[in-house]
Motif scaffolding. Structure first.
Motif, PDB file in Angstrom:
ATOM      1  N   MET A   1      16.545   3.541  35.832  1.00 13.63           N
ATOM      2  CA  MET A   1      15.447   4.493  35.878  1.00 13.63           C
ATOM      3  C   MET A   1      15.884   5.737  35.091  1.00 13.63           C
ATOM      4  O   MET A   1      16.956   6.279  35.342  1.00 13.63           O
ATOM      5  CB  MET A   1      15.127   4.830  37.336  1.00 13.63           C
ATOM      6  CG  MET A   1      13.951   5.750  37.509  1.00 13.63           C
ATOM      7  SD  MET A   1      13.575   6.194  39.240  1.00 13.63           S
ATOM      8  CE  MET A   1      12.818   4.712  39.844  1.00 13.63           C
ATOM      9  N   PRO A   2      15.042   6.220  34.204  1.00 15.25           N
ATOM     10  CA  PRO A   2      15.387   7.427  33.448  1.00 15.25           C
ATOM     11  C   PRO A   2      15.523   8.635  34.385  1.00 15.25           C
ATOM     12  O   PRO A   2      14.887   8.692  35.445  1.00 15.25           O
ATOM     13  CB  PRO A   2      14.203   7.612  32.503  1.00 15.25           C
ATOM     14  CG  PRO A   2      13.483   6.320  32.493  1.00 15.25           C
ATOM     15  CD  PRO A   2      13.799   5.626  33.778  1.00 15.25           C
ATOM     16  N   PRO A   3      16.320   9.614  33.990  1.00 23.18           N
ATOM     17  CA  PRO A   3      16.530  10.791  34.858  1.00 23.18           C
ATOM     18  C   PRO A   3      15.236  11.513  35.232  1.00 23.18           C
ATOM     19  O   PRO A   3      15.080  11.965  36.369  1.00 23.18           O
ATOM     20  CB  PRO A   3      17.448  11.685  34.038  1.00 23.18           C
ATOM     21  CG  PRO A   3      18.135  10.766  33.089  1.00 23.18           C
ATOM     22  CD  PRO A   3      17.175   9.650  32.815  1.00 23.18           C
ATOM     23  N   ALA A   4      14.304  11.641  34.299  1.00 20.22           N
ATOM     24  CA  ALA A   4      13.048  12.349  34.600  1.00 20.22           C
ATOM     25  C   ALA A   4      12.250  11.596  35.668  1.00 20.22           C
ATOM     26  O   ALA A   4      11.683  12.205  36.581  1.00 20.22           O
ATOM     27  CB  ALA A   4      12.220  12.511  33.332  1.00 20.22           C
ATOM     28  N   ALA A   5      12.218  10.271  35.579  1.00 23.56           N
ATOM     29  CA  ALA A   5      11.498   9.479  36.576  1.00 23.56           C
ATOM     30  C   ALA A   5      12.183   9.570  37.931  1.00 23.56           C
ATOM     31  O   ALA A   5      11.522   9.617  38.975  1.00 23.56           O
ATOM     32  CB  ALA A   5      11.404   8.023  36.124  1.00 23.56           C
ATOM     33  N   ARG A   6      13.486   9.599  37.929  1.00 25.98           N
ATOM     34  CA  ARG A   6      14.242   9.722  39.177  1.00 25.98           C
ATOM     35  C   ARG A   6      13.941  11.063  39.852  1.00 25.98           C
ATOM     36  O   ARG A   6      13.711  11.120  41.065  1.00 25.98           O
ATOM     37  CB  ARG A   6      15.732   9.595  38.876  1.00 25.98           C
ATOM     38  CG  ARG A   6      16.546   9.304  40.089  1.00 25.98           C
ATOM     39  CD  ARG A   6      17.992   9.035  39.767  1.00 25.98           C
ATOM     40  NE  ARG A   6      18.107   8.083  38.653  1.00 25.98           N
ATOM     41  CZ  ARG A   6      19.112   8.064  37.790  1.00 25.98           C
ATOM     42  NH1 ARG A   6      20.099   8.910  37.905  1.00 25.98           N
ATOM     43  NH2 ARG A   6      19.140   7.172  36.820  1.00 25.98           N
ATOM     44  N   ILE A   7      13.936  12.125  39.067  1.00 25.44           N
ATOM     45  CA  ILE A   7      13.649  13.461  39.616  1.00 25.44           C
ATOM     46  C   ILE A   7      12.218  13.503  40.153  1.00 25.44           C
ATOM     47  O   ILE A   7      11.971  14.034  41.239  1.00 25.44           O
ATOM     48  CB  ILE A   7      13.889  14.544  38.551  1.00 25.44           C
ATOM     49  CG1 ILE A   7      15.382  14.645  38.262  1.00 25.44           C
ATOM     50  CG2 ILE A   7      13.335  15.885  39.000  1.00 25.44           C
ATOM     51  CD1 ILE A   7      15.718  15.511  37.066  1.00 25.44           C
ATOM     52  N   GLY A   8      11.277  12.932  39.405  1.00 26.25           N
ATOM     53  CA  GLY A   8       9.889  12.898  39.862  1.00 26.25           C
ATOM     54  C   GLY A   8       9.731  12.140  41.162  1.00 26.25           C
ATOM     55  O   GLY A   8       8.996  12.555  42.050  1.00 26.25           O
ATOM     56  N   THR A   9      10.438  11.020  41.284  1.00 27.86           N
ATOM     57  CA  THR A   9      10.379  10.227  42.506  1.00 27.86           C
ATOM     58  C   THR A   9      10.925  11.006  43.697  1.00 27.86           C
ATOM     59  O   THR A   9      10.348  10.983  44.792  1.00 27.86           O
ATOM     60  CB  THR A   9      11.167   8.914  42.329  1.00 27.86           C
ATOM     61  OG1 THR A   9      10.613   8.197  41.225  1.00 27.86           O
ATOM     62  CG2 THR A   9      11.100   8.062  43.581  1.00 27.86           C
ATOM     63  N   VAL A  10      12.010  11.712  43.487  1.00 28.11           N
ATOM     64  CA  VAL A  10      12.600  12.513  44.563  1.00 28.11           C
ATOM     65  C   VAL A  10      11.647  13.641  44.973  1.00 28.11           C
ATOM     66  O   VAL A  10      11.451  13.900  46.174  1.00 28.11           O
ATOM     67  CB  VAL A  10      13.977  13.071  44.140  1.00 28.11           C
ATOM     68  CG1 VAL A  10      14.476  14.107  45.136  1.00 28.11           C
ATOM     69  CG2 VAL A  10      14.978  11.941  43.989  1.00 28.11           C
ATOM     70  N   ILE A  11      11.010  14.278  44.008  1.00 27.79           N
ATOM     71  CA  ILE A  11      10.078  15.374  44.310  1.00 27.79           C
ATOM     72  C   ILE A  11       8.870  14.858  45.095  1.00 27.79           C
ATOM     73  O   ILE A  11       8.469  15.442  46.107  1.00 27.79           O
ATOM     74  CB  ILE A  11       9.647  16.096  43.026  1.00 27.79           C
ATOM     75  CG1 ILE A  11      10.825  16.885  42.466  1.00 27.79           C
ATOM     76  CG2 ILE A  11       8.461  17.015  43.274  1.00 27.79           C
ATOM     77  CD1 ILE A  11      10.594  17.478  41.102  1.00 27.79           C
ATOM     78  N   VAL A  12       8.297  13.741  44.640  1.00 26.26           N
ATOM     79  CA  VAL A  12       7.142  13.171  45.344  1.00 26.26           C
ATOM     80  C   VAL A  12       7.541  12.732  46.757  1.00 26.26           C
ATOM     81  O   VAL A  12       6.791  12.943  47.712  1.00 26.26           O
ATOM     82  CB  VAL A  12       6.540  11.999  44.539  1.00 26.26           C
ATOM     83  CG1 VAL A  12       5.514  11.236  45.352  1.00 26.26           C
ATOM     84  CG2 VAL A  12       5.901  12.512  43.259  1.00 26.26           C
ATOM     85  N   GLY A  13       8.720  12.155  46.896  1.00 27.57           N
ATOM     86  CA  GLY A  13       9.195  11.755  48.222  1.00 27.57           C
ATOM     87  C   GLY A  13       9.379  12.949  49.150  1.00 27.57           C
ATOM     88  O   GLY A  13       9.033  12.890  50.333  1.00 27.57           O
ATOM     89  N   ALA A  14       9.913  14.032  48.618  1.00 29.69           N
ATOM     90  CA  ALA A  14      10.106  15.241  49.430  1.00 29.69           C
ATOM     91  C   ALA A  14       8.760  15.831  49.855  1.00 29.69           C
ATOM     92  O   ALA A  14       8.598  16.276  51.002  1.00 29.69           O
ATOM     93  CB  ALA A  14      10.920  16.272  48.657  1.00 29.69           C
TER      94      ALA A  14
END
Length: 70
Positions: free
Chosen positions: A1-14
């Protein structure tokens, strides 16, 4: 998973967890008379991603009468 997608996933999860926690806390603190339906049912409904807590805040809480200003 690209870093930007990983960060987005973490933000949406939070955000999802924060929304869930806010709904659960409101259900705990609000008297049963101010909630449409059963508290237990709304607790279960809020476990459905963003739709559950959004539905609770939109439809599950009864509107309190607004105080009149003079």
């Amino acid at each position: 998973m690209p870093p930007a997608a990983r960060i987005g996933t973490v933000i949406v999860g939070a955000l999802q967890l924060a929304f869930l926690a806010a709904a659960q806390r409101d259900i705990s603190r609000r008297p049963a008379e101010q909630i449409r339906g059963s508290k237990a049912v709304w607790r279960m409904v809020t476990l459905i991603n963003f739709i559950g807590p959004g539905s609770y805040f939109a439809f599950g809480r009864k509107r309190l009468p607004q105080p009149t200003r003079k």
